[in-house]
Design a protein around this motif. Structure first.
Motif, PDB file in Angstrom:
ATOM      1  N   LEU A  65     -36.809  -7.042  15.847  1.00 40.84           N
ATOM      2  CA  LEU A  65     -36.150  -8.164  16.619  1.00 40.84           C
ATOM      3  C   LEU A  65     -35.438  -7.262  17.368  1.00 40.84           C
ATOM      4  O   LEU A  65     -34.113  -8.524  17.529  1.00 40.84           O
ATOM      5  CB  LEU A  65     -35.432  -8.232  14.844  1.00 40.84           C
ATOM      6  N   ALA A  66     -34.283  -6.722  16.420  1.00 41.31           N
ATOM      7  CA  ALA A  66     -32.974  -5.988  17.859  1.00 41.31           C
ATOM      8  C   ALA A  66     -33.655  -5.745  19.139  1.00 41.31           C
ATOM      9  O   ALA A  66     -33.050  -6.732  19.880  1.00 41.31           O
ATOM     10  CB  ALA A  66     -32.208  -4.922  17.586  1.00 41.31           C
ATOM     11  N   PHE A 115     -25.861  -9.729  22.805  1.00 46.65           N
ATOM     12  CA  PHE A 115     -26.345  -8.502  23.382  1.00 46.65           C
ATOM     13  C   PHE A 115     -25.356  -7.468  23.361  1.00 46.65           C
ATOM     14  O   PHE A 115     -26.583  -6.107  22.547  1.00 46.65           O
ATOM     15  CB  PHE A 115     -26.080  -9.192  25.031  1.00 46.65           C
ATOM     16  N   LEU A 116     -24.284  -6.893  23.215  1.00 47.06           N
ATOM     17  CA  LEU A 116     -24.213  -5.933  22.902  1.00 47.06           C
ATOM     18  C   LEU A 116     -24.042  -5.240  21.714  1.00 47.06           C
ATOM     19  O   LEU A 116     -24.553  -3.978  21.205  1.00 47.06           O
ATOM     20  CB  LEU A 116     -22.257  -5.486  23.082  1.00 47.06           C
ATOM     21  N   SER A 117     -24.521  -6.672  20.898  1.00 44.35           N
ATOM     22  CA  SER A 117     -24.721  -5.991  19.474  1.00 44.35           C
ATOM     23  C   SER A 117     -26.179  -5.584  19.335  1.00 44.35           C
ATOM     24  O   SER A 117     -26.598  -4.427  17.754  1.00 44.35           O
ATOM     25  CB  SER A 117     -24.054  -7.032  18.614  1.00 44.35           C
ATOM     26  N   ASN A 118     -27.013  -5.966  19.303  1.00 38.46           N
ATOM     27  CA  ASN A 118     -28.398  -5.898  19.547  1.00 38.46           C
ATOM     28  C   ASN A 118     -28.194  -4.158  20.666  1.00 38.46           C
ATOM     29  O   ASN A 118     -29.088  -3.472  19.969  1.00 38.46           O
ATOM     30  CB  ASN A 118     -29.138  -6.575  19.562  1.00 38.46           C
ATOM     31  N   VAL A 119     -28.052  -4.167  21.063  1.00 39.37           N
ATOM     32  CA  VAL A 119     -28.134  -2.907  22.314  1.00 39.37           C
ATOM     33  C   VAL A 119     -27.489  -1.727  21.309  1.00 39.37           C
ATOM     34  O   VAL A 119     -28.163  -1.119  21.058  1.00 39.37           O
ATOM     35  CB  VAL A 119     -27.709  -2.782  23.493  1.00 39.37           C
ATOM     36  N   PHE A 120     -26.844  -2.612  20.385  1.00 43.18           N
ATOM     37  CA  PHE A 120     -25.791  -0.850  19.256  1.00 43.18           C
ATOM     38  C   PHE A 120     -26.479  -1.028  18.210  1.00 43.18           C
ATOM     39  O   PHE A 120     -26.991   0.552  18.238  1.00 43.18           O
ATOM     40  CB  PHE A 120     -25.018  -1.785  18.487  1.00 43.18           C
ATOM     41  N   LEU A 121     -27.792  -2.015  18.277  1.00 39.16           N
ATOM     42  CA  LEU A 121     -28.608  -1.810  16.895  1.00 39.16           C
ATOM     43  C   LEU A 121     -29.944  -0.769  17.157  1.00 39.16           C
ATOM     44  O   LEU A 121     -30.195  -0.465  16.412  1.00 39.16           O
ATOM     45  CB  LEU A 121     -28.893  -3.053  15.981  1.00 39.16           C
ATOM     46  N   PRO A 159     -29.926   4.071  15.151  1.00 35.52           N
ATOM     47  CA  PRO A 159     -31.353   4.352  15.103  1.00 35.52           C
ATOM     48  C   PRO A 159     -31.785   5.631  15.274  1.00 35.52           C
ATOM     49  O   PRO A 159     -32.640   6.910  14.919  1.00 35.52           O
ATOM     50  CB  PRO A 159     -31.828   3.700  14.407  1.00 35.52           C
ATOM     51  N   LEU A 160     -31.611   6.200  17.016  1.00 39.44           N
ATOM     52  CA  LEU A 160     -32.258   6.953  17.593  1.00 39.44           C
ATOM     53  C   LEU A 160     -30.835   8.211  17.444  1.00 39.44           C
ATOM     54  O   LEU A 160     -31.690   9.519  17.865  1.00 39.44           O
ATOM     55  CB  LEU A 160     -32.586   6.778  19.272  1.00 39.44           C
ATOM     56  N   ILE A 161     -29.686   7.936  17.222  1.00 48.91           N
ATOM     57  CA  ILE A 161     -29.543   9.613  16.830  1.00 48.91           C
ATOM     58  C   ILE A 161     -29.869  10.488  15.098  1.00 48.91           C
ATOM     59  O   ILE A 161     -29.742   9.199  14.841  1.00 48.91           O
ATOM     60  CB  ILE A 161     -27.462   8.534  16.944  1.00 48.91           C
TER      61      ILE A 161
END
Length: 272
Positions: A153-154, A192-198, A202-204
Motif C-alpha cells: 500500500l505504501a 508522498f513523503l510519509s509513504n517514501v518513509f514507510l 523497513p529496508l534498514i
C-alpha cells in the motif's frame, strides 16, 4: 477502507468532504488519548518484553486477568471485522480493475454475478490471503501478511501521490483534470513523503539483538512486495507497449454493457 467502496454511498463527494476531516480528527484524538492511557498504566518493561497486545496488558493491570481474557476476545472480533472490511474493499478494487479492462479476464472480474456482488474479486482476495497465511513459517504468518499488505500500500500510495502532483503541472493541464474533490498540493507532498518513509525504513537493518521475524529475514515482506509490483509493471509493459509496437497496432478503448448490467472498458486493437 471506506474510500475504496464509495460507489456504495449515495452521495460520495458530499460524504467524503464532511466525513473524512471529522474521521481523521476524531481518530487522531482517540489514538493519542489511548496511547497516553497505555503509558500511564503499563510499564515500559511490560510493553517491550511481554510480546502481548498492549491493550490486554492495560486491562490486566486495571481490572485483573479475568477481564483481560474478555478483552482478548473483543480484540479478536475487532480484527475479524477489519479483515472482513478489507476483503470487501479489495474485492471492489479488483472489480473496478476488471471494469477498466486492464487485467486478464476483465469480463469475469467486472461481473456482479452472482448475488449482485463482486464475488470474483472477493474470491481472489480470499485465495491470496490464505496463501500468505499458509506459506510463511508458523509464528511469522500474521506479521508477514500485515507487513506485506502495508508495504504494498505504501508503494502504491507513493506512486499515486506522484501522479497527483504531475496533474498539477503545466504539462498535464491540457487534460482538463477538474474533479469535484481534490487535495491541496501541500497535503499531497506530505502524503508522498510519509509513504517514501514507510518504503525506506523497513529496508534498514534492525538493531543488534532485535528481530522482526522469528524465521524470516527482516526484508522479506519488502522483497515480496517489490516482486509483486514488478510483475504488474512487466504485464503492463508487454500488453500496452511491447506487443502493440511488435505487431503494429494501437489500443483504443470503448465501453460495453455486460448481460448483468455492468459497464466495462474493452481495448480494441486498431492497426497503426
Amino acid at each position: 477502507m471506506a474510500n475504496y467502496a464509495l460507489s456504495e454511498v449515495r452521495n460520495p463527494v458530499r460524504t467524503i468532504k464532511r466525513a473524512a476531516p471529522l474521521a481523521l480528527m476524531s481518530v487522531t484524538a482517540v489514538y493519542l488519548l489511548v496511547n497516553v492511557g497505555y503509558f500511564a498504566v503499563v510499564s515500559k518493561g511490560d510493553i517491550i518484553g511481554s510480546r502481548r497486545i498492549v491493550a490486554a496488558l492495560f486491562f490486566r493491570n486495571l481490572f485483573g486477568p479475568n477481564l483481560e481474557r474478555v478483552l482478548s476476545i473483543s480484540i479478536a472480533l475487532s480484527t475479524l471485522g477489519n479483515l472482513l472490511t478489507a476483503q470487501f474493499s479489495r474485492g471492489r478494487i479488483i472489480q473496478e480493475l476488471g471494469r477498466e479492462g486492464v487485467i486478464p479476464l476483465s469480463w469475469f472480474f467486472a461481473s456482479n454475478k452472482p448475488f449482485n456482488t463482486p464475488l470474483a474479486g472477493l474470491a481472489t482476495i480470499w485465495f491470496f490471503s490464505t496463501m500468505f497465511m499458509v506459506l510463511p513459517p508458523p509464528g511469522d504468518a500474521y506479521l508477514f501478511m500485515v507487513s506485506l499488505s502495508s508495504y504494498c500500500l505504501a508503494i502504491i500510495n507513493a506512486f499515486v501521490s506522484v501522479g497527483l502532483l504531475l496533474l498539477y503541472t503545466s504539462t498535464y493541464k491540457a487534460w482538463n483534470w477538474d474533479p469535484p474533490f481534490r487535495a491541496p498540493k501541500i497535503v499531497i507532498v506530505l502524503f508522498f513523503l510519509s509513504n517514501v518513509f514507510l518504503v525506506v525504513v523497513p529496508l534498514i537493518p534492525p538493531a543488534p539483538g532485535s528481530r522482526t521475524y522469528e524465521h524470516l529475514p527482516y526484508w522479506s515482506h519488502a522483497v515480496v512486495a517489490f516482486a509483486v509490483s514488478l510483475i504488474g509493471v512487466g504485464y503492463w509493459y508487454v500488453w500496452c507497449v511491447w506487443l502493440p509496437r511488435k505487431k503494429g497496432y494501437r489500443l483504443e478503448r470503448t465501453w460495453v454493457l455486460q448481460e448483468d448490467g455492468v459497464s466495462r472498458c474493452v481495448f480494441c486493437q486498431i492497426p497503426s
